[in-house]
Structures are given as structure tokens and as C-alpha cells.
Design a protein around this motif. Sequence first.
Motif, PDB file in Angstrom:
ATOM      1  N   MET A  79       0.994  -1.433   0.186  1.00  0.00           N
ATOM      2  CA  MET A  79      -0.162  -0.340  -0.125  1.00  0.00           C
ATOM      3  C   MET A  79       0.695   1.365  -0.132  1.00  0.00           C
ATOM      4  O   MET A  79       1.712   0.890   0.234  1.00  0.00           O
ATOM      5  CB  MET A  79      -0.932   0.517   1.493  1.00  0.00           C
ATOM      6  N   PRO A  80       0.112   2.603  -0.270  1.00  0.00           N
ATOM      7  CA  PRO A  80       1.226   3.746  -0.491  1.00  0.00           C
ATOM      8  C   PRO A  80       2.072   3.985   0.721  1.00  0.00           C
ATOM      9  O   PRO A  80       2.914   4.649   1.143  1.00  0.00           O
ATOM     10  CB  PRO A  80       0.125   4.715  -0.569  1.00  0.00           C
ATOM     11  N   ASP A  81       1.000   3.822   2.510  1.00  0.00           N
ATOM     12  CA  ASP A  81       1.960   3.875   3.506  1.00  0.00           C
ATOM     13  C   ASP A  81       3.326   3.336   3.433  1.00  0.00           C
ATOM     14  O   ASP A  81       3.533   3.247   4.737  1.00  0.00           O
ATOM     15  CB  ASP A  81       0.718   4.010   4.711  1.00  0.00           C
ATOM     16  N   GLN A  82       3.527   2.268   2.942  1.00  0.00           N
ATOM     17  CA  GLN A  82       4.308   1.394   2.877  1.00  0.00           C
ATOM     18  C   GLN A  82       5.406   1.937   1.952  1.00  0.00           C
ATOM     19  O   GLN A  82       6.194   0.872   2.140  1.00  0.00           O
ATOM     20  CB  GLN A  82       4.161  -0.015   2.241  1.00  0.00           C
ATOM     21  N   GLY A  83       4.767   3.085   1.293  1.00  0.00           N
ATOM     22  CA  GLY A  83       6.319   3.584   0.079  1.00  0.00           C
ATOM     23  C   GLY A  83       6.463   3.643  -1.038  1.00  0.00           C
ATOM     24  O   GLY A  83       6.621   3.583  -2.202  1.00  0.00           O
ATOM     25  N   PHE A  84       4.639   2.330  -1.579  1.00  0.00           N
ATOM     26  CA  PHE A  84       4.098   2.127  -2.639  1.00  0.00           C
ATOM     27  C   PHE A  84       3.713   3.371  -3.402  1.00  0.00           C
ATOM     28  O   PHE A  84       1.962   2.557  -3.257  1.00  0.00           O
ATOM     29  CB  PHE A  84       4.382   0.516  -2.993  1.00  0.00           C
ATOM     30  N   PRO A  85       3.747   4.064  -4.506  1.00  0.00           N
ATOM     31  CA  PRO A  85       2.477   4.867  -4.542  1.00  0.00           C
ATOM     32  C   PRO A  85       1.228   3.762  -5.535  1.00  0.00           C
ATOM     33  O   PRO A  85       1.792   2.945  -6.106  1.00  0.00           O
ATOM     34  CB  PRO A  85       3.002   6.014  -5.854  1.00  0.00           C
ATOM     35  N   ALA A  86       0.326   4.488  -5.521  1.00  0.00           N
ATOM     36  CA  ALA A  86      -0.932   4.137  -6.412  1.00  0.00           C
ATOM     37  C   ALA A  86      -1.026   4.161  -7.237  1.00  0.00           C
ATOM     38  O   ALA A  86      -0.075   4.834  -8.510  1.00  0.00           O
ATOM     39  CB  ALA A  86      -1.912   4.868  -5.941  1.00  0.00           C
ATOM     40  N   LEU A  87      -1.232   2.935  -8.016  1.00  0.00           N
ATOM     41  CA  LEU A  87      -0.506   3.064  -9.575  1.00  0.00           C
ATOM     42  C   LEU A  87      -1.899   2.835 -10.227  1.00  0.00           C
ATOM     43  O   LEU A  87      -3.245   2.649  -9.712  1.00  0.00           O
ATOM     44  CB  LEU A  87      -0.632   0.911  -9.745  1.00  0.00           C
ATOM     45  N   PRO A  88      -2.141   3.190 -11.739  1.00  0.00           N
ATOM     46  CA  PRO A  88      -3.033   3.173 -12.291  1.00  0.00           C
ATOM     47  C   PRO A  88      -3.533   2.182 -12.750  1.00  0.00           C
ATOM     48  O   PRO A  88      -3.286   1.136 -12.448  1.00  0.00           O
ATOM     49  CB  PRO A  88      -2.554   4.142 -13.400  1.00  0.00           C
ATOM     50  N   LYS A  89      -5.071   2.895 -13.737  1.00  0.00           N
ATOM     51  CA  LYS A  89      -5.105   1.441 -14.545  1.00  0.00           C
ATOM     52  C   LYS A  89      -4.962   1.355 -15.589  1.00  0.00           C
ATOM     53  O   LYS A  89      -4.841   2.195 -16.462  1.00  0.00           O
ATOM     54  CB  LYS A  89      -7.280   1.478 -14.227  1.00  0.00           C
TER      55      LYS A  89
END
Length: 289
Positions: A246-256
Motif C-alpha cells: 500500500m501507499p503507506d508502505q512506500g509504494f504509490p498507487a498505480l493507475p488502471k
Amino acid sequence: MNLISLDIRVLRSLLAVIEAGSITEAARRLGRTQPAITLQLQRLEDVIGKALFTHEGRRMALTPNGETVVTYARSILRLHDELLARMLSPDIQGDVVLGTPDLYAAFVLPEILAIFRKAFPHIKVELRCALSTPLVEMVQNRKIDIALVTRMNDFTGGQVVRREQLIWMTGQNSEAHLEDPVPLALLPPGNIYRDHAIECLERAGRRWRIACESESVGGLQAAAFSGMALTVLGRSALTPGMKELMPDQGFPALPKVDLLLYKSQGPTSHAAHALHDYLAHYLGLDQPD
């Protein structure tokens, strides 16, 4: 107990609103007026006796009861359309060659192809798995009849039949996401899954390295399961033993990403037409929210 009946047309309108994201767009796709669709949804709520939507500004969100109704509506329409196809379609025979990446062959198509086989038992489907770019070339050169692929930046044509949410994932017990630089398992260069993964990490200022490169989703999953790396795939590929990052783990949200359906140009068989129309319908019907 007084039994009530649900109108198939109303259920279809409901799913169109969910898929389109708004009543206005659903009305456009169905060739109806916006007030007519709104009235159908109101009547459905009256019949069920439950609110299906909440309004968050201009956005319509499903209530828990609405989510339940949508789940059943998809199943009802699937069986309804399968019955009509089985009873009303001519006894079509023939062979069809369908090309798709192994990701979709494994996680998107099995249920739909199983339904198709029941409706059209005399059509033989040959499945060819390859990356999206060569598959588009193959369908344009009429080496295969139909292709279901991921839209790449340079693709033209094709029908958008589904949108797949990309996510970061790794093995359930893996700690690869804690490493610096981040070890990645990715498809070869030129694939949009790979491009989005690298772009997101670089925008976030994260360092990365390629730990595994594979044309097969099986290779990417093996690297993730083993704890060697994390990968980016569609959410439909998140299987038991894997976890989403998840984003709070340092991995930004990805698109569709868009899934495109192509059919070979020029004369095509009745069998190819039948499979193309089935895929176009059911991929949209099964669109995740």
C-alpha cells in the motif's frame, strides 16, 4: 409470502451505471434518457425496500445493500444471457484462435470461456498466449482471429472492454519491499506494467533494481512468492499467498490499464463473431468496481 419480480432491463441499467460511473454516461451507452435510468433505479429501490446508493457530492457510491444487489445482478444476467444464447443462437460450428497474455488467460478468461463452451458446444477455441504487442500484430495480419490485450501507448483501434487496476504485490512472508534498492520482477521493456512501476518508484524517490525479468506471469509470481522481489500485476492476479503493498508502505498507487479486444479485419467466421461478442459482453459485465 408475496413474491416480487425483478425486471432484467432494470438490472442491466443498474450494472451500466456501475460500469459507466454515472447515470448520464450509462444513459448514453444504453441509448436511453437520464430521467428514464433514474426512474428505473428508484423503482428498483422501491421493490427491494433498500437504498442502493449514497451520494457523495456528484459521486454515487454503493451502499452495502447495493453491493449485494450488484453481485446478484451480475449472476442473474450471466445466466439469463447464457440461456438466451443457448436457445436462440444458431447451432454454430467452427474453430477460433484467441490470443491473450497469460495473465488474462489464467485470471480473467477461464470462467467466461467456460460459459461460452456451454452456450456454443460446437465451437473449438484455440488459446495462444503471448505479449500484447505481438498479439496485436498477429490479429492485424489475420494470423489469429481475436486478441484480448493490454493497451500500450502506441496501440490504435480495438474496443475497450475492461479496466484492470494495477497493484504492487509480493509473497505473503516476503520482506523484499523493505530492501533498498527495491528488487523488482517485471515484464520486458516496452510493457506498460513495467513502465508504470518504474515511473511510480522514481516519482517517489525510491531506488530500484531488476531482480527478475520474465515474459510469463508465472515467472514474476515465482520471484514474488520466493521473496526475491515484488511485482506489479492486475488485482485479478492477487492469489492466496500473495499480499498487496500500500501507499503507506512506500509504494504509490498505480493507475488502471485498458484491456482492448481486437477482431481480425476482413471476412470472419460466425464462430469468431460469436466469441468476440461474448467476450465483449462478459468482460464488461464482470468489471470489478
